[in-house]
Write a protein that holds these residues in place. Sequence first.
Motif, PDB file in Angstrom:
ATOM      1  N   VAL A   1       0.851  -1.188   0.000  1.00  0.00           N
ATOM      2  CA  VAL A   1       0.000   0.000   0.000  1.00  0.00           C
ATOM      3  C   VAL A   1       0.887   1.240   0.000  1.00  0.00           C
ATOM      4  N   SER A   2       0.578   2.196  -0.849  1.00  0.00           N
ATOM      5  CA  SER A   2       1.381   3.410  -0.924  1.00  0.00           C
ATOM      6  C   SER A   2       1.175   4.266   0.317  1.00  0.00           C
ATOM      7  N   ALA A   3       2.139   5.136   0.567  1.00  0.00           N
ATOM      8  CA  ALA A   3       2.030   6.046   1.708  1.00  0.00           C
ATOM      9  C   ALA A   3       0.797   6.940   1.565  1.00  0.00           C
ATOM     10  N   ALA A   4       0.515   7.386   0.356  1.00  0.00           N
ATOM     11  CA  ALA A   4      -0.653   8.244   0.142  1.00  0.00           C
ATOM     12  C   ALA A   4      -1.942   7.505   0.481  1.00  0.00           C
ATOM     13  N   ASP A   5      -2.016   6.235   0.102  1.00  0.00           N
ATOM     14  CA  ASP A   5      -3.226   5.458   0.395  1.00  0.00           C
ATOM     15  C   ASP A   5      -3.357   5.185   1.893  1.00  0.00           C
ATOM     16  N   LYS A   6      -2.241   4.979   2.575  1.00  0.00           N
ATOM     17  CA  LYS A   6      -2.304   4.784   4.031  1.00  0.00           C
ATOM     18  C   LYS A   6      -2.799   6.063   4.721  1.00  0.00           C
ATOM     19  N   ARG A   7      -2.337   7.199   4.245  1.00  0.00           N
ATOM     20  CA  ARG A   7      -2.782   8.474   4.827  1.00  0.00           C
ATOM     21  C   ARG A   7      -4.270   8.676   4.585  1.00  0.00           C
ATOM     22  N   ALA A   8      -4.722   8.326   3.384  1.00  0.00           N
ATOM     23  CA  ALA A   8      -6.155   8.444   3.079  1.00  0.00           C
ATOM     24  C   ALA A   8      -6.969   7.519   3.977  1.00  0.00           C
ATOM     25  N   ALA A   9      -6.448   6.320   4.221  1.00  0.00           N
ATOM     26  CA  ALA A   9      -7.156   5.371   5.088  1.00  0.00           C
ATOM     27  C   ALA A   9      -7.226   5.890   6.522  1.00  0.00           C
ATOM     28  N   PHE A  10      -6.151   6.509   6.981  1.00  0.00           N
ATOM     29  CA  PHE A  10      -6.126   7.054   8.339  1.00  0.00           C
ATOM     30  C   PHE A  10      -7.151   8.178   8.469  1.00  0.00           C
TER      31      PHE A  10
END
Length: 304
Positions: A9-18
């Motif tokens: 999972v990309s960092a951007a997608d992890k941030r969006a999930a958070f």
Amino acid sequence: MSGLLGSAVSAADKRAAFRAGLISGRIQRLPGAFNPLVARLIEEIGFEGVYVSGAVLSADLALPDIGLTTLTEVAGRGQQIAGVTDLPVLIDADTGFGEPMSAARTVTVLEDAGIAGAHLEDQVNPKRCGHLDGKAVVPTADMVRRLRAAVSARRDPGFVICARTDAAGIEGIDAAIERAKAYQDAGADLIFTEALADAADFEKFRAAVSIPLLANMTEFGKSELLPARTLESIGYNAVIYPVTTLRLAMWAAESGLREIFEKGTQAGLLDRMQHRSRLYELLRYERYNEFDSDVFNFTLGRNQ
């Protein structure tokens, strides 16, 4: 073999999930990971995120939590942990490791490390553990400058900037609430209220602040250990268990070492150990073996 050697999972997608989790109405539970393997375990069990504690990182280096660690050390450990889990990672950035310009650089470095969010606190630098007495906080205006610098340095708007206030135990809860509102105005996405005493304090804070709130359920501190469902019912959006895994591991390690010292063997400890097969399961040995076979299981043909 996506995700074998690192997160898929990309960092951007992890941030969006958070960010999505913080407004989902379900509390986001973030146990602390003292190493990357624990982060892998946190993910497998089903938690929503991983926390990297400054107190734990200090303790791991056999140092007290008084601001002795550096941005390089914190970002390096954060990158190792974020790199092995698909979950978002929230990290403790202390006071930003210096003046406002340092807080700004801290955000860029942590972004590059793949972290989903960081919290900055309003203690005087160098800081101390939030559940110790004798803390001091900077004037609200100084923390606002710290936060504005951090927000201005953010390149990915998904990166979550959390403002922690330690003022409740020093200036009182009403003053802490006023600080939280000023920090929200400065651009904070999340407020971390340190060392509140009980459910009534958490409820008071929730009633007064309109953006997502994070609770710290650390053991042996000043806060009553409230269940996640209670915090969720109050309206808290996230909860961290910063030192829990380290405390569990160190208790087990100490008791085991004492038994070996006294008895000369670890034979009586086997039922208290993670089995080799379970460790290999967490490490995904079988998938590595499959990968190895796929890459190297070939024969050389004759040149035509």
